[in-house]
Design a protein around this motif. Structure first.
Motif, mmCIF file in Angstrom:
data_model
loop_
_atom_site.group_PDB
_atom_site.id
_atom_site.type_symbol
_atom_site.label_atom_id
_atom_site.label_comp_id
_atom_site.label_asym_id
_atom_site.label_seq_id
_atom_site.Cartn_x
_atom_site.Cartn_y
_atom_site.Cartn_z
ATOM 1 N N TYR A 1 0.842 -1.184 0.000
ATOM 2 C CA TYR A 1 0.000 0.000 0.000
ATOM 3 C C TYR A 1 0.878 1.235 0.000
ATOM 4 N N ILE A 2 0.412 2.263 -0.699
ATOM 5 C CA ILE A 2 1.149 3.512 -0.834
ATOM 6 C C ILE A 2 0.287 4.636 -0.270
ATOM 7 N N VAL A 3 0.912 5.563 0.437
ATOM 8 C CA VAL A 3 0.212 6.723 0.964
ATOM 9 C C VAL A 3 0.112 7.752 -0.158
ATOM 10 N N GLY A 4 -1.106 8.172 -0.494
ATOM 11 C CA GLY A 4 -1.249 9.204 -1.514
ATOM 12 C C GLY A 4 -2.542 9.090 -2.274
ATOM 13 N N ASP A 5 -2.783 10.076 -3.106
ATOM 14 C CA ASP A 5 -3.969 10.150 -3.930
ATOM 15 C C ASP A 5 -3.965 9.035 -4.973
ATOM 16 N N GLU A 6 -5.073 8.314 -5.094
ATOM 17 C CA GLU A 6 -5.167 7.184 -6.020
ATOM 18 C C GLU A 6 -4.880 7.612 -7.456
ATOM 19 N N HIS A 7 -5.393 8.779 -7.861
ATOM 20 C CA HIS A 7 -5.148 9.273 -9.218
ATOM 21 C C HIS A 7 -3.653 9.516 -9.446
ATOM 22 N N ASP A 8 -2.989 10.143 -8.468
ATOM 23 C CA ASP A 8 -1.549 10.402 -8.596
ATOM 24 C C ASP A 8 -0.757 9.105 -8.740
ATOM 25 N N VAL A 9 -1.086 8.119 -7.927
ATOM 26 C CA VAL A 9 -0.357 6.847 -7.967
ATOM 27 C C VAL A 9 -0.581 6.147 -9.310
ATOM 28 N N THR A 10 -1.831 6.120 -9.770
ATOM 29 C CA THR A 10 -2.140 5.498 -11.059
ATOM 30 C C THR A 10 -1.424 6.212 -12.197
ATOM 31 N N GLN A 11 -1.472 7.535 -12.189
ATOM 32 C CA GLN A 11 -0.811 8.314 -13.238
ATOM 33 C C GLN A 11 0.699 8.111 -13.205
ATOM 34 N N LEU A 12 1.265 8.038 -12.012
ATOM 35 C CA LEU A 12 2.698 7.811 -11.854
ATOM 36 C C LEU A 12 3.114 6.497 -12.519
ATOM 37 N N ILE A 13 2.405 5.430 -12.204
ATOM 38 C CA ILE A 13 2.749 4.115 -12.780
ATOM 39 C C ILE A 13 2.588 4.153 -14.300
ATOM 40 N N ASN A 14 1.464 4.713 -14.765
ATOM 41 C CA ASN A 14 1.249 4.810 -16.211
ATOM 42 C C ASN A 14 2.368 5.593 -16.896
ATOM 43 N N ASP A 15 2.744 6.738 -16.326
ATOM 44 C CA ASP A 15 3.779 7.572 -16.937
ATOM 45 C C ASP A 15 5.133 6.868 -16.992
ATOM 46 N N ILE A 16 5.501 6.175 -15.915
ATOM 47 C CA ILE A 16 6.799 5.482 -15.903
ATOM 48 C C ILE A 16 6.830 4.380 -16.956
ATOM 49 N N VAL A 17 5.776 3.581 -16.998
ATOM 50 C CA VAL A 17 5.746 2.459 -17.944
ATOM 51 C C VAL A 17 5.646 2.957 -19.383
ATOM 52 N N GLU A 18 4.793 3.949 -19.639
ATOM 53 C CA GLU A 18 4.647 4.470 -20.996
ATOM 54 C C GLU A 18 5.930 5.149 -21.466
ATOM 55 N N ASN A 19 6.628 5.841 -20.574
ATOM 56 C CA ASN A 19 7.896 6.465 -20.935
ATOM 57 C C ASN A 19 8.915 5.401 -21.345
ATOM 58 N N ALA A 20 8.995 4.336 -20.569
ATOM 59 C CA ALA A 20 9.928 3.246 -20.902
ATOM 60 C C ALA A 20 9.547 2.600 -22.232
ATOM 61 N N ALA A 21 8.254 2.350 -22.445
ATOM 62 C CA ALA A 21 7.799 1.709 -23.681
ATOM 63 C C ALA A 21 8.079 2.589 -24.896
ATOM 64 N N GLU A 22 7.960 3.893 -24.720
ATOM 65 C CA GLU A 22 8.185 4.823 -25.831
ATOM 66 C C GLU A 22 9.632 4.800 -26.317
ATOM 67 N N TYR A 23 10.578 4.626 -25.396
ATOM 68 C CA TYR A 23 11.992 4.701 -25.761
ATOM 69 C C TYR A 23 12.681 3.341 -25.823
ATOM 70 N N ALA A 24 12.007 2.278 -25.414
ATOM 71 C CA ALA A 24 12.629 0.944 -25.412
ATOM 72 C C ALA A 24 12.877 0.460 -26.829
ATOM 73 N N THR A 25 13.958 -0.304 -26.977
ATOM 74 C CA THR A 25 14.238 -0.943 -28.254
ATOM 75 C C THR A 25 13.375 -2.189 -28.404
ATOM 76 N N SER A 26 13.318 -3.025 -27.351
ATOM 77 C CA SER A 26 12.537 -4.255 -27.471
ATOM 78 C C SER A 26 11.894 -4.729 -26.175
ATOM 79 N N SER A 27 12.288 -4.191 -25.002
ATOM 80 C CA SER A 27 11.715 -4.725 -23.765
ATOM 81 C C SER A 27 11.613 -3.683 -22.656
ATOM 82 N N VAL A 28 10.609 -3.921 -21.790
ATOM 83 C CA VAL A 28 10.390 -3.124 -20.588
ATOM 84 C C VAL A 28 10.154 -4.109 -19.448
ATOM 85 N N ASP A 29 10.838 -3.918 -18.331
ATOM 86 C CA ASP A 29 10.666 -4.764 -17.146
ATOM 87 C C ASP A 29 10.187 -3.897 -15.991
ATOM 88 N N MET A 30 9.349 -4.492 -15.127
ATOM 89 C CA MET A 30 8.849 -3.755 -13.964
ATOM 90 C C MET A 30 8.874 -4.654 -12.742
#
Length: 109
Positions: A8-37
């Motif tokens: 569990y994380i302390v914080g606004d649900e929208h902020d946490v969801t957006q944070l995860i989406n932004d990190i993963v989408e940023n990695a996917a945008e610049y990855a050559t072939s793979s993203v790990d989480m």
């Protein structure tokens, strides 16, 4: 090894969801072939690590006011700051980038 215990994380649900989406989408945008989480709890904190295999060699200052990198990292830095967390960016020439977010978890009662 799979740890199925929720983290569990302390914080606004929208902020946490957006944070995860932004990190993963940023990695996917610049990855050559793979993203790990990976997500886990360590020493009373939630740790989220997203890695990609990009070829770039950008050096990024991950402090909230200093991230000027293209992509979503400036927004990620602002969100991490609002959640009282830490953002670490590790560019590994020839290997890719690791983005690590460390966030506080609630104290157990």
């Amino acid at each position: 090894h799979i740890d199925c215990e929720p983290t569990y994380i302390v914080g606004d649900e929208h902020d946490v969801t957006q944070l995860i989406n932004d990190i993963v989408e940023n990695a996917a945008e610049y990855a050559t072939s793979s993203v790990d989480m990976n997500v886990y709890r360590q020493r009373g904190q939630a740790v989220i690590i997203v890695g990609d295999d990009r070829n770039g060699r950008a050096v990024v200052d991950a402090s909230p006011g200093a991230v000027t990198s293209p992509g979503r990292l400036p927004a990620v830095a602002r969100t991490v700051s609002r959640l009282h967390g830490t953002l670490l960016v590790d560019d590994r020439p020839g290997i890719g980038r690791l983005v690590t977010v460390i966030l506080p978890v609630p104290h157990r009662s």
